[in-house]
Scaffold this motif. Structure first.
Motif, PDB file in Angstrom:
ATOM      1  N   UNK B 156       0.967  -1.157   0.025  1.00 56.13           N
ATOM      2  CA  UNK B 156       0.012   0.065  -0.018  1.00 56.13           C
ATOM      3  C   UNK B 156       0.745   1.280  -0.007  1.00 56.13           C
ATOM      4  N   UNK B 157       1.726   1.110   0.741  1.00 58.38           N
ATOM      5  CA  UNK B 157       2.850   2.387   0.793  1.00 58.38           C
ATOM      6  C   UNK B 157       3.497   2.570  -0.457  1.00 58.38           C
ATOM      7  N   UNK B 158       3.729   1.537  -0.885  1.00 58.14           N
ATOM      8  CA  UNK B 158       4.531   1.459  -2.417  1.00 58.14           C
ATOM      9  C   UNK B 158       3.489   2.202  -3.460  1.00 58.14           C
ATOM     10  N   UNK B 159       2.460   1.735  -3.722  1.00 59.70           N
ATOM     11  CA  UNK B 159       1.550   2.371  -4.497  1.00 59.70           C
ATOM     12  C   UNK B 159       1.180   3.692  -4.201  1.00 59.70           C
ATOM     13  N   UNK B 160       0.988   4.119  -3.055  1.00 57.94           N
ATOM     14  CA  UNK B 160       0.552   5.478  -2.493  1.00 57.94           C
ATOM     15  C   UNK B 160       1.710   6.264  -2.835  1.00 57.94           C
ATOM     16  N   UNK B 161       2.884   5.993  -2.543  1.00 59.27           N
ATOM     17  CA  UNK B 161       4.222   6.765  -2.824  1.00 59.27           C
ATOM     18  C   UNK B 161       4.206   6.962  -4.545  1.00 59.27           C
ATOM     19  N   UNK B 162       4.262   5.821  -5.118  1.00 60.43           N
ATOM     20  CA  UNK B 162       3.996   5.744  -6.665  1.00 60.43           C
ATOM     21  C   UNK B 162       3.240   6.899  -7.286  1.00 60.43           C
TER      22      UNK B 162
END
Lengths: 493, 370
Positions: B156-162
């Motif tokens: 989720x972090x990865x996606x939100x940062x990206x």
């Protein structure tokens, strides 16, 4: 699991009956649990959670085994808290559950109204959870080994509290005894001074002050029974250690009244479950089952006193005597056995009296005041002891006074030896000196050594205890490496 | 309701402490042999004294109590040595010891640690294999109960940062359906290896009850250890005097014969059992021979050496000979073995003087990890 509806109705019915009979319990929340949960809660002393410690695991192991092998099963458990929590074993038959519910309400009434429980923390469930959180934090910081080891140490000292003293004295004014050294004088004009504050009076005061100062250097100034408190105040403890010691002490005080009133509390609960069930709750078809359960609860075995039975019978005896007026000078002085047996002044004060007793007494005063010669004879009570020659436990006596004395001996101080802090600066070397107030029974020295080891862990200086062993004064000392026993002159305090 | 894991933790700690106790007392347990009689299928009951927290308390000497019931003054309460109820009113806590159940595997582990036994490297039998499921994989679908929170959060972090959704001032992470990750299992193959222990014992008159008891205790521990090292374990028993025969475990430890001793007869029988039933490619073979060291003749001893060299040793992981001291035996056989197999690592001999010797003897036998 909360109560299923059929048990809920029964519970309500029993509650109303209890109130009608005059009981006054806290609100009580019943939960139905399976045997594994029951064993867990029982291992935690009735609480849903405690601080982490292996002995709860040991309790749990023993309870589970004992259940698996069919040796025992816990029927009821209730904790002193407001509201109280009580647990019913899933799968028990209805008569069992009814018995337990009535029994529980009487316990809760006792918790709420007996004087010795009045100082206990009624939010102990929260407090226990709080203790758990604190200890877990120390475990995270210092590791389970170290923390658990220190808890072991504290538990060795757990019975060194003042069972009859106030638990709330956290910081006693041990330091407040320091004096300015000035002798109080009455105000007077110079020329009057010699009259108003005569020289010999001043001298006397000076001497008194010096004595007091000497006394205050000696600490504690009086022997202290709350050894744990003394250690909290004066032992060189890290703050986490002090916190754990205070937790163990607080819990010891919380549990103390249960030990002090075991006979009364169980007697009271048995008295009421019997009364409530047989008069109001049971169907005729359930009487046999109930009798069976009750017989189990009240069974006696040689050499073992059943507190349920003794308590129940004593309450009934008291009720009967106060109903008939079988007390007081006139009755006591009556020499005519026949008259005594048929004595009935139709006073009808029985109920009032047993409620008074449940409010004001503990096991010691209960037995001391209400155990009668007739009762001891009627219930075939005896005292017993170990005969070393034959290697058997044998009946020593059926004499009233012997039985009563033995019983009181066992109950006084909850069966624990009387131990006091006598000197915190023993030999003027900051050693700790404890005093065992010998009341006819020697200490178990093997265990004593274990306790000294724990004390040393806390005090961090040599520790000593003076006692009598085989009628000779002994000072048992431990300096952190080895134990020594020296003979001393024993002066009882 | 009580959090299940809490008592389980305390229970685990208790077991750890018990384990420590067993470890410290292992030598004594081994000597006394009291465990061997309390063995179930997978469990051993180990009596340990109740782990006590010492408190100031009264000694037994002058105590007693109050009871209720029939009986004359002076009459015994009929409970023998045991203190009835400790005399404390209402407090039913007796000071009994407790028995703890320990699995044989656990016991073997304790024994391995205490005797510093190396684990055995089973010889090449990768043929027999079993399938095991292991939760070691991660998938993007699965039941909620197996959701991997950390991985999900990471995704989720990865996606939100990206996607630029991530706001450092308000670091709110909301996993979507696609972020979710679940544990999943993989099938793994475990090599399984089997072993057979062939116990041989001289039952001629000089092997007395005490000698047999020593063998019995020792074999319990050998069994326990080897069982922990191999998936399957067979035990076979051969007794011999001048002739050898195969028996069951019970007979093995209780038969008493007399007459001459021909050790070779046992070795021959062992060899034929191995040849018939335990092909060396699939089996790890452990012959153990116990005797007091008397053999019938020098000729027979010669025959024994030949059987060992040509038959048993090539087929065995190791060959163990335990010489139990008896008042009658000459103790010659161990010397013969030493002379002949001095250089041979796979022949292990040990002299067992008495029960106290069991601990070291086992260490000698199993300490090489063969």
């Amino acid at each position: 699991m909360t109560l299923p509806s059929h048990l809920w109705e029964i519970k309500e019915h029993i509650y109303e009956t209890a109130i009608e009979f005059g009981l006054d319990p806290f609100e009580t929340i019943f939960e139905v649990v399976d045997y594994d949960q029951m064993n867990e809660i029982a291992a935690f002393g009735g609480f849903p959670t405690r601080y982490p410690h292996w002995r709860f695991g040991m309790e749990y192991e023993q309870l589970s085994k004992s259940y698996e092998y069919g040796l025992s099963k816990i029927y009821e458990m209730v904790i002193n808290n407001d509201p109280s929590y009580a647990y019913l074993l899933e799968g028990n038959n209805l008569v069992d559950q009814k018995t337990v519910i009535a029994h529980v309400y009487a316990h809760v009434d006792f918790f709420k109204n007996n004087y010795y429980f009045s100082k206990t923390n009624r939010k102990m469930i929260d407090e226990m959870a709080n203790h758990g959180a604190r200890v877990r934090r120390y475990v995270d910081r210092y590791g389970i080994e170290l923390v658990e080891d220190f808890i072991d140490t504290c538990l060795s000292l757990e019975n060194l509290i003042d069972y009859h003293g106030p638990p709330e004295s956290k910081r006693q004014d041990l330091e407040d005894q320091t004096n300015s050294g000035e002798i109080p004088r009455l105000r007077a004009k110079d020329y009057m001074d010699d009259y108003i504050n005569p020289q010999e009076y001043l001298e006397r005061q000076k001497q008194k002050l010096a004595e007091e100062e000497l006394k205050s250097k000696q600490f504690p100034s009086e022997p202290l029974k709350d050894v744990m408190h003394f250690l909290l105040e004066h032992a060189p403890l890290e703050s986490w250690e002090a916190d754990i010691l205070s937790i163990v002490r607080e819990e010891a005080y919380y549990f103390a009244p249960q030990g002090q009133t075991k006979i009364m509390n169980e007697g009271w609960a048995s008295y009421w479950h019997d009364k409530i069930l047989t008069t109001r709750v049971l169907d005729l078809s359930e009487i046999i089952d109930f009798a069976d359960i009750n017989a189990g609860v009240l069974a006696t075995a040689p050499g073992r006193l059943n507190p349920y039975k003794l308590g129940l019978e004593l309450f009934r005896d008291v009720e009967d005597r106060w109903n008939k007026g079988k007390f007081g000078k006139e009755y006591d002085d009556c020499d005519n056995l026949e008259e005594k047996l048929s004595w009935d002044r139709e006073l009808g004060q029985g109920k009032e009296q047993i409620f008074r007793v449940r409010k004001l007494y503990n096991d010691v005063s209960f037995i001391d005041e209400f155990l009668t010669e007739e009762f001891v004879a009627e219930h075939q009570m005896y005292s017993f002891g170990y005969n070393r020659k034959s290697g058997h436990w044998e009946i020593d006596s059926r004499q009233f006074q012997d039985v009563k004395d033995k019983l009181l001996d066992q109950l006084t101080n909850f069966g624990n030896p009387f131990i006091y802090v006598k000197d915190g600066n023993f030999k003027n070397r900051a050693e700790l000196l404890l005093h065992h107030k010998h009341m006819g029974v020697d200490l178990d020295m093997q265990y004593g050594r274990g306790v000294l080891r724990a004390l040393h862990r806390v005090w961090k200086r040599p520790v000593n205890i003076e006692t009598l062993s085989d009628d000779k004064g002994v000072l048992l000392s431990y300096d952190g490496k080895e134990f020594t026993e020296t003979s001393i002159e024993y002066h009882p305090i | 309701m009580g959090d299940q894991s809490k008592i389980k933790q305390d229970h685990r700690r208790f077991k750890q402490i018990v384990r420590g106790k067993i470890k410290r007392n292992l030598r004594e347990y081994m000597t006394k042999g009291e465990l061997t009689g309390k063995q179930g299928k997978d469990l051993v009951k180990i009596p340990i004294p109740r782990i006590d927290i010492p408190r100031f308390r009264y000694g037994q000497k002058q105590t007693g109590g109050v009871g209720q019931g029939e009986g004359e003054v002076g009459e015994s309460l009929g409970q023998g040595e045991e203190a009835p109820g400790q005399g404390k009113a209402g407090e039913g806590e007796g000071e009994k010891g407790i028995e703890v159940d320990v699995t044989l595997d656990e016991l073997a582990e304790i024994m391995g640690e205490e005797l510093e036994l190396p684990r055995i490297e089973p010889k090449g039998t990768e043929k027999l294999q079993t399938q095991r499921d292991k939760y070691s994989g991660i998938r993007s679908v699965g039941p909620e109960s197996l959701r991997h929170f950390k991985r999900t959060f990471k995704e989720a972090i990865k996606r939100q940062v990206a996607s630029g959704e991530y706001d450092p001032d308000n670091p709110l992470i909301v996993p979507t359906r696609d972020d979710k990750r679940y544990r999943s299992w993989k099938e793994t193959s475990l090599p399984q290896s089997n072993a057979v222990i062939i116990y041989m014992m001289d039952v001629s008159g000089s092997m007395g009850d005490e000698q047999k008891e020593i063998v019995r205790i020792e074999s319990f521990w050998i069994d326990t250890w080897l069982r922990s090292q191999y998936k399957g374990l067979d035990s076979r028993f051969i007794i011999h005097d001048a002739t050898a025969k195969e028996v069951d475990r019970d007979t093995f430890f209780h038969t008493r014969e007399s007459g001459g001793t021909m050790i070779s007869s046992a070795y021959k029988l062992a060899l034929s059992i191995i040849e018939d039933e335990y092909p060396v490619e699939d089996w790890n073979v452990y012959p153990f021979h116990f005797s007091d060291g008397d053999n019938w003749s020098v000729d027979d001893t010669g025959e024994c050496m030949r059987l060992l060299r040509e038959g048993l040793l090539p087929r065995s992981n190791m060959f163990c000979y335990g010489q139990v001291e008896s008042p009658y035996g000459s103790g010659q056989f161990i010397k013969d073995l030493n002379e002949n197999f001095d250089e041979e690592d796979h022949v292990i001999v040990s002299e067992i003087k008495n029960r106290e010797g069991i601990f070291d003897s086992i260490k000698t036998f199993l300490g090489k990890g063969l």
